[in-house]
Design an enzyme around this catalytic site. Structure first.
Site, PDB file in Angstrom:
ATOM      1  N   ALA A 157      44.272  35.319  43.404  1.00  0.00           N
ATOM      2  CA  ALA A 157      45.528  34.621  43.158  1.00  0.00           C
ATOM      3  C   ALA A 157      46.678  35.612  43.087  1.00  0.00           C
ATOM      4  O   ALA A 157      46.509  36.744  42.633  1.00  0.00           O
ATOM      5  CB  ALA A 157      45.438  33.838  41.854  1.00  0.00           C
ATOM      6  N   TYR A 213      29.114  32.140  52.569  1.00  0.00           N
ATOM      7  CA  TYR A 213      28.506  33.189  51.748  1.00  0.00           C
ATOM      8  C   TYR A 213      27.085  33.525  52.193  1.00  0.00           C
ATOM      9  O   TYR A 213      26.592  34.623  51.922  1.00  0.00           O
ATOM     10  CB  TYR A 213      28.515  32.772  50.283  1.00  0.00           C
ATOM     11  CG  TYR A 213      29.891  32.819  49.658  1.00  0.00           C
ATOM     12  CD1 TYR A 213      30.517  34.036  49.418  1.00  0.00           C
ATOM     13  CD2 TYR A 213      30.567  31.651  49.318  1.00  0.00           C
ATOM     14  CE1 TYR A 213      31.782  34.089  48.853  1.00  0.00           C
ATOM     15  CE2 TYR A 213      31.828  31.694  48.749  1.00  0.00           C
ATOM     16  CZ  TYR A 213      32.430  32.915  48.518  1.00  0.00           C
ATOM     17  OH  TYR A 213      33.680  32.968  47.957  1.00  0.00           O
ATOM     18  N   HIS A 235      45.428  52.147  39.502  1.00  0.00           N
ATOM     19  CA  HIS A 235      46.301  51.780  40.615  1.00  0.00           C
ATOM     20  C   HIS A 235      47.381  50.883  40.016  1.00  0.00           C
ATOM     21  O   HIS A 235      47.271  49.668  39.980  1.00  0.00           O
ATOM     22  CB  HIS A 235      45.526  51.038  41.705  1.00  0.00           C
ATOM     23  CG  HIS A 235      46.406  50.499  42.798  1.00  0.00           C
ATOM     24  ND1 HIS A 235      47.270  51.288  43.517  1.00  0.00           N
ATOM     25  CD2 HIS A 235      46.562  49.236  43.280  1.00  0.00           C
ATOM     26  CE1 HIS A 235      47.914  50.544  44.403  1.00  0.00           C
ATOM     27  NE2 HIS A 235      47.510  49.294  44.269  1.00  0.00           N
ATOM     28  N   SER A 274      33.115  33.812  40.369  1.00  0.00           N
ATOM     29  CA  SER A 274      32.585  32.807  41.290  1.00  0.00           C
ATOM     30  C   SER A 274      32.209  33.432  42.632  1.00  0.00           C
ATOM     31  O   SER A 274      31.108  33.198  43.160  1.00  0.00           O
ATOM     32  CB  SER A 274      33.628  31.704  41.502  1.00  0.00           C
ATOM     33  OG  SER A 274      33.209  30.796  42.493  1.00  0.00           O
TER      34      SER A 274
END
Length: 318
Positions: free
Chosen positions: A84, A69, A179, A105
């Protein structure tokens, strides 16, 4: 020596969509530097090697590497495809909550690096997760963009092009809204060389049934592809590269991406797929397509569905 600014892209998520995007990006020579981040470090290592071996035959020189990061601090664009997948027996709300936590996160880590570029989100449900990204990052709405209905619009143009026997690049038409299942085709504005396609279909008794078929084929294409091969990734990867080029090359093109509405279409505080001008500053202007009464009703319904989802996960990002 004159300093020439390089275009740096950080990709978070090296699954099927992410790796397809990385390949298309390298093949077209869009970025000067590509950094890939994923929990599966071995997969990233392999893809970085493979892409570097492909790069000599790509559009232009590009540096490709694995990273963390920290690499986001001077990136122009961070593309997020991580998230996920829905498991058997898992509800859509379960998936939304799970991916919201993942995004909270990820985005927090990116912002901790000092990032001040543009986010491009592709993970589903993309409209809600783009909203989450903007809320968590605190960046201006222009700097947080979702892939929205860019792929749905491409599918719509493909179906119309097949129907009328012309190039898909000669078809003008948009899919807007979520979408997902509540998206809508803006039939009232679809045309080829100024000829309204809806009227051409409705005036031909043998083709009237094609109006619904074309839209259903567009809306449900992902389900058909998933049933056939397990996932969709080439189409969305190319769409993401198209958006990336619009940003990095300051193209000022209008694309059906997920943008935050602040009064446009009579709606606000929601990310949803609408025609938006994209350039180096991000999603700078939403274009309001004239909608007929039926389209307005469908769009309002789509907004309501997305806002309901936003409300259900708001406690996770407070």
């Amino acid at each position: 020596m004159e300093y020439i600014k390089s275009n740096k892209v950080v990709l978070i998520g090296d699954g099927a969509v992410g790796s397809s995007y990385a390949f298309a990006l390298v093949a077209q020579g869009v970025a000067d530097e590509l950094v890939i981040i994923d929990l599966d470090e071995d997969k990233v290592k392999g893809d970085v090697m493979d892409l570097n071996h492909a790069a000599p035959y790509g559009g232009s020189p590009v540096k490709i590497k694995a990273g963390s990061y920290k690499a986001c601090h001077n990136a122009d664009l961070v593309v997020i495809t991580a998230g996920a997948a829905q498991k058997p027996g898992e509800t859509r709300l379960d998936l939304i909550e799970k991916n919201t936590k993942i995004f909270k996160s990820i985005v927090s880590e990116v912002m901790a690096s000092g990032f001040n570029g543009i986010f491009l989100v592709a993970t589903n449900p993309v409209d809600v997760l783009t909203y989450v990204t903007q809320q968590v990052s605190g960046l201006p709405k222009e700097k947080v963009i979702g892939s929205g209905t860019i792929l749905d619009t491409a599918r719509f143009k493909y179906e119309l092009a097949e129907e009328f026997g012309v190039s898909d690049r000669s078809v003008h038409g948009q899919i807007i809204g979520e979408h997902g299942d509540s998206e809508l085709a803006v039939w009232s504005q679809a045309n080829i060389a100024g000829q309204p396609l809806y009227q051409l279909l409705i005036d031909d008794p043998e083709k009237q049934h094609r109006i619904e078929e074309i839209f259903v084929n567009t809306r449900d294409a992902a389900y058909d592809i998933i049933q056939a091969k397990g996932a969709t990734y080439y189409g969305i990867a190319m769409g993401l590269v198209h958006i990336t080029k619009a940003i990095l090359n300051n193209q000022n093109v209008v694309l059906t991406v997920s943008s935050r509405l602040e009064g446009e279409y009579g709606q606000e505080d929601v990310y949803i797929g609408v025609p938006t001008k994209i350039n180096r500053q991000g999603a700078v202007e939403v274009f309001e397509i004239p909608l007929n009464d039926e389209e307005k009703t469908l769009f309002t319904r789509s907004v309501g569905i997305l806002k309901e989802m936003q409300n259900k996960i708001s406690h996770l990002i407070a």
